[in-house]
Design a protein around this motif. Sequence first.
Motif, PDB file in Angstrom:
ATOM      1  N   LEU A  24       0.836  -1.198   0.000  1.00 22.28           N
ATOM      2  CA  LEU A  24       0.000   0.000   0.000  1.00 22.28           C
ATOM      3  C   LEU A  24       0.868   1.244   0.000  1.00 22.28           C
ATOM      4  O   LEU A  24       1.770   1.383   0.835  1.00 22.28           O
ATOM      5  N   ASP A  25       0.635   2.142  -0.956  1.00 17.15           N
ATOM      6  CA  ASP A  25       1.206   3.485  -0.880  1.00 17.15           C
ATOM      7  C   ASP A  25       0.397   4.259   0.160  1.00 17.15           C
ATOM      8  O   ASP A  25      -0.783   4.548  -0.064  1.00 17.15           O
ATOM      9  N   GLN A  26       1.003   4.568   1.290  1.00 20.07           N
ATOM     10  CA  GLN A  26       0.261   5.254   2.331  1.00 20.07           C
ATOM     11  C   GLN A  26       0.021   6.719   1.952  1.00 20.07           C
ATOM     12  O   GLN A  26       0.672   7.258   1.067  1.00 20.07           O
ATOM     13  N   ARG A  27      -0.933   7.342   2.610  1.00 24.43           N
ATOM     14  CA  ARG A  27      -1.351   8.698   2.241  1.00 24.43           C
ATOM     15  C   ARG A  27      -0.160   9.652   2.171  1.00 24.43           C
ATOM     16  O   ARG A  27       0.739   9.629   3.015  1.00 24.43           O
ATOM     17  N   GLY A  28      -0.142  10.471   1.112  1.00 27.97           N
ATOM     18  CA  GLY A  28       0.949  11.405   0.917  1.00 27.97           C
ATOM     19  C   GLY A  28       2.211  10.788   0.356  1.00 27.97           C
ATOM     20  O   GLY A  28       3.226  11.470   0.203  1.00 27.97           O
ATOM     21  N   HIS A  29       2.182   9.497   0.018  1.00 29.34           N
ATOM     22  CA  HIS A  29       3.342   8.767  -0.472  1.00 29.34           C
ATOM     23  C   HIS A  29       3.014   8.089  -1.803  1.00 29.34           C
ATOM     24  O   HIS A  29       1.863   7.761  -2.071  1.00 29.34           O
ATOM     25  N   GLY A  30       4.056   7.838  -2.585  1.00 30.37           N
ATOM     26  CA  GLY A  30       3.890   7.088  -3.820  1.00 30.37           C
ATOM     27  C   GLY A  30       2.823   7.685  -4.709  1.00 30.37           C
ATOM     28  O   GLY A  30       2.784   8.893  -4.946  1.00 30.37           O
ATOM     29  N   ARG A  31       1.916   6.828  -5.201  1.00 28.90           N
ATOM     30  CA  ARG A  31       0.856   7.267  -6.097  1.00 28.90           C
ATOM     31  C   ARG A  31      -0.459   7.520  -5.369  1.00 28.90           C
ATOM     32  O   ARG A  31      -1.485   7.749  -6.018  1.00 28.90           O
ATOM     33  N   SER A  32      -0.435   7.477  -4.056  1.00 26.72           N
ATOM     34  CA  SER A  32      -1.637   7.792  -3.302  1.00 26.72           C
ATOM     35  C   SER A  32      -1.809   9.302  -3.187  1.00 26.72           C
ATOM     36  O   SER A  32      -0.850  10.073  -3.305  1.00 26.72           O
ATOM     37  N   GLU A  33      -3.032   9.682  -2.927  1.00 28.91           N
ATOM     38  CA  GLU A  33      -3.377  11.095  -2.875  1.00 28.91           C
ATOM     39  C   GLU A  33      -2.760  11.770  -1.649  1.00 28.91           C
ATOM     40  O   GLU A  33      -2.589  11.151  -0.596  1.00 28.91           O
ATOM     41  N   ARG A  34      -2.442  13.044  -1.802  1.00 26.32           N
ATOM     42  CA  ARG A  34      -2.003  13.859  -0.673  1.00 26.32           C
ATOM     43  C   ARG A  34      -3.235  14.496  -0.037  1.00 26.32           C
ATOM     44  O   ARG A  34      -3.950  15.257  -0.687  1.00 26.32           O
ATOM     45  N   TYR A  48      -2.883  13.950   8.679  1.00 21.60           N
ATOM     46  CA  TYR A  48      -1.750  13.044   8.885  1.00 21.60           C
ATOM     47  C   TYR A  48      -1.709  12.479  10.300  1.00 21.60           C
ATOM     48  O   TYR A  48      -0.680  12.007  10.764  1.00 21.60           O
ATOM     49  N   ALA A  49      -2.837  12.527  10.989  1.00 21.11           N
ATOM     50  CA  ALA A  49      -2.927  11.924  12.311  1.00 21.11           C
ATOM     51  C   ALA A  49      -2.732  10.415  12.202  1.00 21.11           C
ATOM     52  O   ALA A  49      -3.053   9.799  11.179  1.00 21.11           O
ATOM     53  N   ARG A  50      -2.243   9.815  13.260  1.00 25.46           N
ATOM     54  CA  ARG A  50      -1.991   8.380  13.262  1.00 25.46           C
ATOM     55  C   ARG A  50      -3.249   7.585  12.928  1.00 25.46           C
ATOM     56  O   ARG A  50      -3.203   6.587  12.206  1.00 25.46           O
ATOM     57  N   MET A  94       6.128  15.519   5.088  1.00 29.97           N
ATOM     58  CA  MET A  94       6.760  14.403   5.790  1.00 29.97           C
ATOM     59  C   MET A  94       7.059  14.769   7.242  1.00 29.97           C
ATOM     60  O   MET A  94       6.924  13.938   8.147  1.00 29.97           O
ATOM     61  N   LEU A  95       7.452  16.004   7.480  1.00 30.36           N
ATOM     62  CA  LEU A  95       7.663  16.447   8.864  1.00 30.36           C
ATOM     63  C   LEU A  95       6.349  16.429   9.632  1.00 30.36           C
ATOM     64  O   LEU A  95       6.316  16.071  10.817  1.00 30.36           O
ATOM     65  N   ARG A  96       5.256  16.807   8.988  1.00 30.38           N
ATOM     66  CA  ARG A  96       3.950  16.763   9.646  1.00 30.38           C
ATOM     67  C   ARG A  96       3.557  15.320   9.974  1.00 30.38           C
ATOM     68  O   ARG A  96       3.009  15.048  11.050  1.00 30.38           O
ATOM     69  N   VAL A  97       3.836  14.409   9.047  1.00 29.55           N
ATOM     70  CA  VAL A  97       3.545  13.000   9.299  1.00 29.55           C
ATOM     71  C   VAL A  97       4.323  12.515  10.519  1.00 29.55           C
ATOM     72  O   VAL A  97       3.777  11.855  11.418  1.00 29.55           O
ATOM     73  N   ARG A  98       5.589  12.848  10.558  1.00 30.25           N
ATOM     74  CA  ARG A  98       6.456  12.385  11.652  1.00 30.25           C
ATOM     75  C   ARG A  98       6.074  13.022  12.986  1.00 30.25           C
ATOM     76  O   ARG A  98       6.183  12.388  14.042  1.00 30.25           O
ATOM     77  N   GLU A  99       5.630  14.269  12.930  1.00 31.67           N
ATOM     78  CA  GLU A  99       5.221  14.989  14.140  1.00 31.67           C
ATOM     79  C   GLU A  99       4.141  14.238  14.905  1.00 31.67           C
ATOM     80  O   GLU A  99       4.037  14.338  16.135  1.00 31.67           O
ATOM     81  N   ALA A 100       3.359  13.452  14.198  1.00 30.04           N
ATOM     82  CA  ALA A 100       2.224  12.757  14.817  1.00 30.04           C
ATOM     83  C   ALA A 100       2.646  11.608  15.719  1.00 30.04           C
ATOM     84  O   ALA A 100       1.806  11.096  16.475  1.00 30.04           O
ATOM     85  N   TRP A 101       3.899  11.160  15.643  1.00 27.58           N
ATOM     86  CA  TRP A 101       4.278  10.032  16.499  1.00 27.58           C
ATOM     87  C   TRP A 101       5.549  10.251  17.320  1.00 27.58           C
ATOM     88  O   TRP A 101       5.776   9.549  18.310  1.00 27.58           O
TER      89      TRP A 101
END
Length: 305
Positions: free
Chosen positions: A77-87, A97-99, A221-228
Motif C-alpha cells: 500500500l502506498d500510504q497517504r501522501g506517499h507514492g501514487r496515493s493522494e495527498r 496526517y494523524a496516526r 513528511m515532517l507533519r507525518v512524523r510529528e504525529a508520532w
Amino acid sequence: MVRRLDVTGSNGLRLAAWEFSDMPKSGPEAEPGDGPREGRPSAPANGVLLLHGLMGRAAHWADTARWLSGRYRAVGLDQRGHGRSERPTGGEGQDPYAREEFVADAEAAIEQLGLAPVALIGHSMGALTAWQLAAKRPDLVHALIICDMKAAALGEQSQREWEEWFTSWPVPFATLADVRRWFGEDDPALERPQPSRGDFFCEVMTEREDGWGPLFSRRQMLRVREAWVHDAHWDELARVVCPTLVVRGIDGELGRAEAQEMVRVLPRGIYAEVPEAGHLMHLDQPADWRRVVEPFLQAVLPADG
C-alpha cells in the motif's frame, strides 16, 4: 507482475495499492513464474499487506512481495501522501496526517481487497501503523512483523534533526546518479556508504524541468512524523494479541535492548536480527531478511485460504 488496486481510504482519500504475483500459466506446459494471474484462484490465498516507512512507497517491497506471492496474496500500500496515493489536505479542525488516519487507511485496504485474515509487515512508520491496527482490529490481523521501529518516544530533538536534514538536501539533483551518490555516499548524516539507501531514494524521485526532486513534500513528511515522535507506543503494543516478530538490523535504528523489551511487552512476541543490515534491512540484506521472515510466516499463517 504487478497490478494497481484502487482503495478508498479514510475520508474518501484515493489510495494506490499494488498486488505482486508470479503465478504460473494453467496447463501441463506451465513453468513457475509464467504469465499473469487472471482473477483469483479458486481457494484465495491468505493476504499479506506490506506497509512502507516514511518517504517510502510500495515499490520498495517488490522483492519481498514477489517471493511472498508464491504462498500468499501479497499487496503493498502506498500510504497517504506517499507514492501514487493522494495527498490529503484536511478540513477545518482535522489533521489529515494523524496516526488514526493511517490506521484507518490500512484497515480500509484489508477490508476492500478481501485480505483478511492478514499478515501485516511494516517497516519503520509502516510498522507503527501495523501494530496500531493490530491492536485496534485483532479480528483482521493474524500475524504481524515489526521491522526496525521504536516503541519509545523519539522527542523534539529528533524532529529538529530531521528538519535540518531535509534542509540539507541539494535539490534539484541533476541526474538519478547524483541522487544515488548523495543519499548512498555523500550525505553528511551517513557514517559509511549505504548503497541501498541510494537505491531507496532513487525510487521516490521524479524528474522536473530543473532536475530530479522528491515525489513527496518534505514539509508534509515532517507533519507525518510529528504525529508520532513525541509519544511512546508501548500501551498499543501490549494490546497486540497475534504472533508478532520484532526484527532489527544490527546497524539499524532500533537497539537490541529496546527490541527485546518490545518482545517482552508483546503477548506473543518473537525476536530476530538481520546481520550486517541497517535500517533498510529488506534492501540491505534481502536473502537474510527472507531467512528471518519466511519461517515465521509459514509457522503462523497457512498458505491456503
